[in-house]
Design a protein around this motif. Structure first.
Motif, mmCIF file in Angstrom:
data_model
loop_
_atom_site.group_PDB
_atom_site.id
_atom_site.type_symbol
_atom_site.label_atom_id
_atom_site.label_comp_id
_atom_site.label_asym_id
_atom_site.label_seq_id
_atom_site.Cartn_x
_atom_site.Cartn_y
_atom_site.Cartn_z
ATOM 1 N N PHE A 46 -10.120 -3.635 2.191
ATOM 2 C CA PHE A 46 -9.277 -4.694 1.643
ATOM 3 C C PHE A 46 -9.277 -5.980 2.460
ATOM 4 O O PHE A 46 -8.637 -6.961 2.080
ATOM 5 N N GLY A 47 -9.979 -5.990 3.591
ATOM 6 C CA GLY A 47 -10.046 -7.190 4.414
ATOM 7 C C GLY A 47 -8.694 -7.586 4.974
ATOM 8 O O GLY A 47 -8.389 -8.777 5.084
ATOM 9 N N ILE A 48 -7.879 -6.594 5.307
ATOM 10 C CA ILE A 48 -6.554 -6.861 5.852
ATOM 11 C C ILE A 48 -6.504 -6.444 7.314
ATOM 12 O O ILE A 48 -7.375 -5.714 7.790
ATOM 13 N N GLU A 49 -5.490 -6.928 7.990
ATOM 14 C CA GLU A 49 -5.243 -6.516 9.366
ATOM 15 C C GLU A 49 -3.861 -5.876 9.386
ATOM 16 O O GLU A 49 -2.885 -6.476 8.929
ATOM 17 N N ILE A 50 -3.781 -4.645 9.861
ATOM 18 C CA ILE A 50 -2.508 -3.943 9.912
ATOM 19 C C ILE A 50 -1.947 -4.093 11.322
ATOM 20 O O ILE A 50 -2.464 -3.502 12.267
ATOM 21 N N PRO A 51 -0.894 -4.900 11.472
ATOM 22 C CA PRO A 51 -0.327 -5.133 12.800
ATOM 23 C C PRO A 51 0.278 -3.854 13.382
ATOM 24 O O PRO A 51 0.735 -2.976 12.651
ATOM 25 N N TYR A 52 0.307 -3.792 14.684
ATOM 26 C CA TYR A 52 0.832 -2.630 15.400
ATOM 27 C C TYR A 52 2.233 -2.263 14.927
ATOM 28 O O TYR A 52 2.548 -1.085 14.743
ATOM 29 N N GLU A 53 3.092 -3.251 14.699
ATOM 30 C CA GLU A 53 4.476 -2.971 14.312
ATOM 31 C C GLU A 53 4.590 -2.352 12.920
ATOM 32 O O GLU A 53 5.636 -1.815 12.558
ATOM 33 N N GLU A 54 3.516 -2.414 12.122
ATOM 34 C CA GLU A 54 3.509 -1.794 10.797
ATOM 35 C C GLU A 54 3.015 -0.345 10.835
ATOM 36 O O GLU A 54 3.068 0.358 9.834
ATOM 37 N N VAL A 55 2.518 0.093 11.985
ATOM 38 C CA VAL A 55 2.008 1.458 12.118
ATOM 39 C C VAL A 55 3.184 2.366 12.484
ATOM 40 O O VAL A 55 3.375 2.759 13.632
ATOM 41 N N VAL A 56 3.976 2.671 11.449
ATOM 42 C CA VAL A 56 5.148 3.537 11.593
ATOM 43 C C VAL A 56 5.095 4.612 10.508
ATOM 44 O O VAL A 56 4.434 4.436 9.477
ATOM 45 N N GLU A 57 5.795 5.717 10.760
ATOM 46 C CA GLU A 57 5.796 6.846 9.819
ATOM 47 C C GLU A 57 6.053 6.419 8.383
ATOM 48 O O GLU A 57 5.373 6.865 7.465
ATOM 49 N N GLU A 58 7.042 5.584 8.187
ATOM 50 C CA GLU A 58 7.461 5.200 6.842
ATOM 51 C C GLU A 58 6.330 4.565 6.034
ATOM 52 O O GLU A 58 6.292 4.701 4.815
ATOM 53 N N ASN A 59 5.417 3.875 6.691
ATOM 54 C CA ASN A 59 4.327 3.191 5.991
ATOM 55 C C ASN A 59 3.152 4.099 5.657
ATOM 56 O O ASN A 59 2.253 3.688 4.918
ATOM 57 N N PHE A 60 3.142 5.321 6.180
ATOM 58 C CA PHE A 60 2.019 6.225 5.953
ATOM 59 C C PHE A 60 2.451 7.599 5.452
ATOM 60 O O PHE A 60 1.648 8.510 5.381
ATOM 61 N N ASP A 61 3.715 7.752 5.070
ATOM 62 C CA ASP A 61 4.237 9.072 4.700
ATOM 63 C C ASP A 61 3.930 9.472 3.259
ATOM 64 O O ASP A 61 4.087 10.628 2.896
ATOM 65 N N SER A 62 3.470 8.522 2.432
ATOM 66 C CA SER A 62 3.122 8.846 1.046
ATOM 67 C C SER A 62 2.098 7.832 0.541
ATOM 68 O O SER A 62 1.927 6.755 1.119
ATOM 69 N N LEU A 63 1.457 8.186 -0.555
ATOM 70 C CA LEU A 63 0.507 7.268 -1.185
ATOM 71 C C LEU A 63 1.207 5.969 -1.564
ATOM 72 O O LEU A 63 0.694 4.879 -1.314
ATOM 73 N N ASP A 64 2.398 6.077 -2.153
ATOM 74 C CA ASP A 64 3.125 4.872 -2.566
ATOM 75 C C ASP A 64 3.445 3.965 -1.381
ATOM 76 O O ASP A 64 3.354 2.738 -1.485
ATOM 77 N N ALA A 65 3.798 4.564 -0.253
ATOM 78 C CA ALA A 65 4.108 3.770 0.944
ATOM 79 C C ALA A 65 2.860 3.046 1.459
ATOM 80 O O ALA A 65 2.931 1.881 1.853
#
Length: 74
Positions: A46-65
């Motif tokens: 997707f050509g995006i950059e995922i900042p360190y502060e976004e690497v939290v459980e809530e953002n990866f706990d489901s497909l929708d997240a």
């Protein structure tokens, strides 16, 4: 968008059912190494950059997240 994210996830982690699992991190299906792999794949796709502060459980706990995170950063 959801279908495209799901395709990337299934290519990187074919043994995980992203469509029905709602506790990917908290349920122990995704560990830090797998999340790093997913981040790399999403970054490339997707050509995006995922900042360190976004690497939290809530953002990866489901497909929708994960889809919500990608949409937010796109």
């Amino acid at each position: 968008m959801k279908e495209q994210v799901l395709k990337v996830l299934q290519e990187e982690c074919p043994d995980i059912d992203f469509t029905t699992s709602k506790e990917l991190v908290t349920g122990g299906m995704l560990d830090s190494i797998t999340i790093t792999t997913i981040i790399a794949a999403l970054t490339m796709e997707f050509g995006i950059e995922i900042p360190y502060e976004e690497v939290v459980e809530e953002n990866f706990d489901s497909l929708d997240a994960i889809v919500k995170l990608v949409e937010k950063l796109s």
